[in-house]
Design a protein around this motif. Structure first.
Motif, short mmCIF file in Angstrom:
data_model
loop_
_atom_site.label_atom_id
_atom_site.label_comp_id
_atom_site.label_asym_id
_atom_site.label_seq_id
_atom_site.Cartn_x
_atom_site.Cartn_y
_atom_site.Cartn_z
N VAL A 1 54.16 8.76 -23.62
CA VAL A 1 53.56 9.20 -24.87
C VAL A 1 52.40 8.27 -25.28
N ASP A 2 52.63 6.98 -25.17
CA ASP A 2 51.59 6.04 -25.61
C ASP A 2 50.35 6.15 -24.74
N TRP A 3 50.56 6.35 -23.44
CA TRP A 3 49.40 6.44 -22.56
C TRP A 3 48.57 7.69 -22.87
N VAL A 4 49.27 8.80 -23.04
CA VAL A 4 48.55 10.05 -23.35
C VAL A 4 47.80 9.90 -24.67
N ALA A 5 48.46 9.28 -25.63
CA ALA A 5 47.81 9.15 -26.94
C ALA A 5 46.61 8.21 -26.88
N ARG A 6 46.67 7.23 -26.00
CA ARG A 6 45.61 6.26 -25.91
C ARG A 6 44.47 6.75 -25.01
N GLN A 7 44.82 7.52 -24.02
CA GLN A 7 43.82 8.00 -23.05
C GLN A 7 43.84 9.51 -22.93
N PRO A 8 43.61 10.20 -24.02
CA PRO A 8 43.76 11.66 -23.94
C PRO A 8 42.85 12.31 -22.90
N ASP A 9 41.65 11.77 -22.73
CA ASP A 9 40.74 12.36 -21.74
C ASP A 9 41.30 12.26 -20.34
N TRP A 10 41.84 11.09 -20.04
CA TRP A 10 42.40 10.89 -18.70
C TRP A 10 43.64 11.74 -18.50
N ALA A 11 44.42 11.86 -19.56
CA ALA A 11 45.63 12.66 -19.45
C ALA A 11 45.29 14.13 -19.22
N ARG A 12 44.33 14.61 -19.98
CA ARG A 12 43.91 16.00 -19.82
C ARG A 12 43.41 16.24 -18.40
N TYR A 13 42.63 15.29 -17.95
CA TYR A 13 42.10 15.42 -16.59
C TYR A 13 43.22 15.45 -15.56
N GLN A 14 44.19 14.58 -15.77
CA GLN A 14 45.29 14.51 -14.82
C GLN A 14 46.00 15.86 -14.68
N PHE A 15 46.21 16.51 -15.80
CA PHE A 15 46.85 17.82 -15.76
C PHE A 15 45.99 18.81 -14.97
N ASN A 16 44.70 18.81 -15.27
CA ASN A 16 43.84 19.82 -14.66
C ASN A 16 43.53 19.56 -13.19
N ALA A 17 43.53 18.29 -12.81
CA ALA A 17 43.08 17.96 -11.46
C ALA A 17 44.20 17.98 -10.44
N ARG A 18 45.44 17.95 -10.90
CA ARG A 18 46.55 17.81 -9.95
C ARG A 18 46.50 18.84 -8.83
N PHE A 19 46.29 20.12 -9.20
CA PHE A 19 46.29 21.17 -8.18
C PHE A 19 45.22 20.90 -7.12
N VAL A 20 44.02 20.60 -7.57
CA VAL A 20 42.92 20.39 -6.63
C VAL A 20 43.19 19.21 -5.71
N VAL A 21 43.60 18.10 -6.32
CA VAL A 21 43.83 16.91 -5.50
C VAL A 21 44.97 17.12 -4.52
N SER A 22 46.04 17.79 -4.99
CA SER A 22 47.20 17.92 -4.11
C SER A 22 46.98 18.99 -3.05
N ASN A 23 45.82 19.65 -3.06
CA ASN A 23 45.52 20.60 -1.99
C ASN A 23 44.27 20.21 -1.22
N GLY A 24 43.63 19.16 -1.67
CA GLY A 24 42.38 18.76 -1.03
C GLY A 24 42.60 17.69 0.02
N PRO A 25 41.52 17.07 0.44
CA PRO A 25 41.59 16.11 1.55
C PRO A 25 42.32 14.82 1.20
N PHE A 26 42.63 14.62 -0.07
CA PHE A 26 43.35 13.41 -0.44
C PHE A 26 44.82 13.68 -0.73
N LYS A 27 45.30 14.84 -0.28
CA LYS A 27 46.67 15.19 -0.63
C LYS A 27 47.68 14.20 -0.07
N ASP A 28 47.39 13.68 1.13
CA ASP A 28 48.32 12.73 1.72
C ASP A 28 48.36 11.43 0.92
#
Lengths: 202, 202, 202, 202
Positions: free
Chosen positions: C99-126
């Motif tokens: 909770v504290d991290w999300v509240a402190r870094q909302p931009d990064w948290a939002r990004y993390q949610f949105n980027a997971r699919f792409v990263v976990s299917n792209g060349p860095f998935k391993d």
DNA sequence: GATGAATGAGCATTCATTCAT
DNA sequence: CATGAATGAATGCTCATTCAT
């Protein structure tokens, strides 16, 4: 707009006319290429199939519209020429019929300007060339009647039409595109007088 | 074609000019709408990306070409006007510069006729309107110099340009489209004389 | 935003951070796919080449951003866990750090949610899979310390994380997307309490 | 997949359904942005034109798919709620309907997670917002029936949904992305029990 | 190293035309 | 005859990436 209304009677012809009218508006507003068959279909509330049934394809529609304008313009010119006697009368007939037609049918005149390039390069170019030839023949014949046309003999034949009609055409274009406000009809006498002076030898 | 060659130096500009040249040819031959970016790309042996890099999009290319023509034509007109003194000189300058430019740059002139509708309805219409305004201003100012222009005062201001340039324009169009054979340059004196008579009060 | 500022010193690193920051904003605002390298370049006023120099390609940038977020989040979690002793403390550490991290870094948290699919299917998935494994290992180890974690033994191991963190994550998502107004920090105690009750046997 | 089959009868609708099905598979496998219309076309053996005819554009297809999923999920939730009486029943209905729907329609659920960002930022965001509003209204109304919902009154209204559904959603995500193996259905009772404990005052 | 012009494969989308009903 | 769904070739344009300077 008697141009269309006078042409064909009957239900079928009514649809044909509605399509032409709708196409004219679309072509003038959006440009010929930018107009889609779908737009025309919506504008006259019919089906794509009906349009294709009556005009074959888009180019057929473009050409039909163009030839209708030509014919209507020719009719007025012939009317005016029929009543003319002297060379001066003939010059007046050309200028007046041109100016009056544009003033009466601005949509058709505007379309004629815009469509010429497409029609004269499309599949109907031969038909256009032939119609042009006939038109020139008719005018030429009028000015070849006995006792008429000698005043123009001093000028190269290919230049005369431009000398007579050039100023009128130029002003009409400006009016149709909104660059000037007054109707060309207001200047028809000046334009005819100027045309006459252009071809008169001092 | 000095129109392009004189403009920009350097390697970069060379590609830009090559694209303009290729586009001009394609637009005149096929028509503007019928010309595809791919055709232009082939004609100047570059990449699609380069075309878009330099002109943004097809309409940008169309407009750039149009404005280049306008500017070149204006340059010649200003040259001629600079050497003129009397009203009659001014009329001659307008007619001669027009005729000479068309005769020297027939491709650009043909393009100018065909592109006007598209440019004046597309995203560059405001830019065009402004350039037109400036051009009209310049000519108007010339004819407002002390001791000049009184001869035209009897005619409506909005009609005068058509009276002066109409015949020349009409013949040039006919020549560019192949309907007449002789270069307008052969008739420049007749056209100027006719123009002058059109606006002269007897 | 200490997340980036604390990481690397020096001029070079400064640019790298500026790029990451700009990319983060663009990705969050426009979406990852809709963001072009050019947009990022403009946003941090550098050159395309510089971006490619530092991150290889777009996917490299996407991944670098994602991994930076993961690492920062992990650091906070480890901080909190280091101070915890009992199982209950551990559960609190997970919920609070999240909770504290999300509240402190909302931009990064939002990004993390949105980027997971792409990263976990792209060349860095391993690389992602490996980092995930390490993270899970660390948490698992903490809860395997002597005298800790027995309270969770009644629940399937694969279900426990969802029971602990699910509600917090759900509320954080709602907050990040604007569906609820109050910061998750306001509810951190309720969320931790609920998490504890979720995994407690009555 | 009764989700599509039950909706529309007739030949026409059959194609529409085939397109939706193909799009769903492509979007889930390749990602929404990485899926091209051509891929979808191949997958359901139709023409590009047909896809555009039925859905307008790619975003229309993305939204149609998303709304179909929402509606199907809502139908199941309403079924379950209709049979519930006490607050506890209601909580169970929410958790069970959620878990059961995800377990029954994993493809649609996975898609729903991935598409939310795009839909809620694209041209259908207003339509989505309105549908969300209606959904929330319906659930809220159920829990406002006389004799129901008092147990939740101690918690902030905006927090309650996360407390109830958070753990289930978290586990479902993990299952859909392959991070855990057991179907959420296996844990539906634990999840419902945990949800209830989350919102119950001791 | 840094730069940004040039590249070109690839995409969403359009639209004239056809033809089964 | 009339309809409009279906077709699919063709087009304008994008954008990640490269590489000469």
């Amino acid at each position: 707009m008697e141009l269309l209304e006078s042409s064909y009677p009957g239900r079928r012809a009514e649809l044909k006319r509605a399509i032409l009218r709708a196409a004219l508006d679309c072509f003038n507003t959006q440009g010929i290429e930018a107009t889609t068959i779908e737009m025309i279909r919506v504008a006259c509330d019919t089906s794509v199939g009906a349009i294709y049934h009556h005009f074959g394809n888009k180019e057929g529609l473009v050409a039909a519209l163009f030839f209708a304008a030509m014919q209507d313009q020719a009719a007025l010119r012939n009317d005016y020429l029929a009543k003319a006697e002297t060379t001066r009368d003939g010059v007046n007939a050309l200028v007046f019929s041109y100016v009056d037609w544009v003033a009466r049918q601005p949509d058709w005149a505007r379309y004629q300007f815009n469509a010429r390039f497409v029609v004269s390069n499309g599949p109907f170019k031969d038909e256009l060339a032939q119609k042009n030839k006939i038109r020139n023949q008719q005018v030429k014949e009028w000015f070849s009647r006995p006792g008429v046309g000698q005043e123009l003999a001093n000028y190269p034949a290919e230049l005369v039409p431009s000398l007579i009609i050039g100023s009128a055409e130029s002003y009409c274009r400006a009016w149709l595109s909104g660059r000037v406000k007054k109707s060309p009809k207001a200047y028809r006498d000046i334009l005819a007088e100027a045309a006459w002076r252009s071809v008169s030898t001092m």
